[in-house]
Scaffold this motif. Structure first.
Motif, PDB file in Angstrom:
ATOM      1  N   HIS A   1     -48.549 -59.081-104.600  1.00  0.00           N
ATOM      2  CA  HIS A   1     -49.706 -58.683-105.513  1.00  0.00           C
ATOM      3  C   HIS A   1     -50.439 -57.424-104.905  1.00  0.00           C
ATOM      4  O   HIS A   1     -50.880 -57.488-103.835  1.00  0.00           O
TER       5      HIS A   1
ATOM      6  N   CYS B   1     -48.510 -62.418-111.265  1.00  0.00           N
ATOM      7  CA  CYS B   1     -47.877 -63.187-110.035  1.00  0.00           C
ATOM      8  C   CYS B   1     -47.299 -64.521-110.521  1.00  0.00           C
ATOM      9  O   CYS B   1     -45.913 -64.673-110.171  1.00  0.00           O
TER      10      CYS B   1
ATOM     11  N   CYS C   1     -53.404 -65.019-110.865  1.00  0.00           N
ATOM     12  CA  CYS C   1     -52.935 -63.462-111.361  1.00  0.00           C
ATOM     13  C   CYS C   1     -51.828 -63.991-112.486  1.00  0.00           C
ATOM     14  O   CYS C   1     -50.703 -64.311-112.112  1.00  0.00           O
TER      15      CYS C   1
ATOM     16  N   HIS D   1     -52.515 -56.411-111.684  1.00  0.00           N
ATOM     17  CA  HIS D   1     -51.306 -56.648-110.934  1.00  0.00           C
ATOM     18  C   HIS D   1     -50.175 -55.307-111.201  1.00  0.00           C
ATOM     19  O   HIS D   1     -50.087 -55.303-112.314  1.00  0.00           O
TER      20      HIS D   1
HETATM   21 ZN    ZN Z   1     -50.617 -60.689-108.928  1.00  0.00          ZN
END
Ligand code: ZN
Ligand code: 5GP
Length: 113
Positions: free
Chosen positions: A45, A6, A3, A97
């Motif tokens: 997340h 992230c 991600c 996200h």
């Molecule tokens: Zn994420």
């Protein structure tokens, strides 16, 4: 997890960091749509607003406290600013996200396009 945000929050991918605490990370949007355009995210997340859980409430309130502080720091608290979270395709969400756009420094239209 693969991600982008992230990785940005973990500083594996560089960003212009605006705020960093236990629960919340904020950074400059790479393609700013206003003189102030900061993205504020919970570090945990959560893909979209649809995936928010009751346990995330504390982090979410910290997101808004960060928004308040950043708006003040950037000098847009009084002139006005907008906090926006796009959810899924019709709203134009492109990064999955959960993130909140803090936009300020110019006048915005309503309703949004
Ligand atoms: Zn994420
Ligand atoms: P969305 O369209 O999902 O609501 O917003 C995603 C935002 O993330 C966009 O405003 C886009 O410019 C920003 N963005 C996408 N990739 C990156 C990146 O790698 N770094 C930063 N700082 N912002 C990004």
């Amino acid at each position: 997890m693969d991600c982008l945000f992230c990785k940005i929050a973990a500083k594996q991918i560089p960003s212009k960091v605006v705020h960093d605490d236990n629960d919340v990370f904020a950074f400059e949007d790479i393609n700013p749509q206003a003189p102030v355009h900061v993205l504020i995210i919970p570090k945990k997340h959560v893909a979209t607003l649809n995936d928010l859980e009751k346990d995330d409430c504390e982090a979410l309130s910290r997101v808004y406290m960060a928004a308040k502080k950043i708006a003040l720091d950037r000098g847009v608290a009084d002139s006005g600013f907008r906090v926006v979270a796009n959810c899924n395709a019709d709203a134009g969400q492109t990064v999955f996200h959960l993130h909140f756009h803090l936009l300020g420094g110019r006048k915005f239209g309503w309703p949004p396009g």
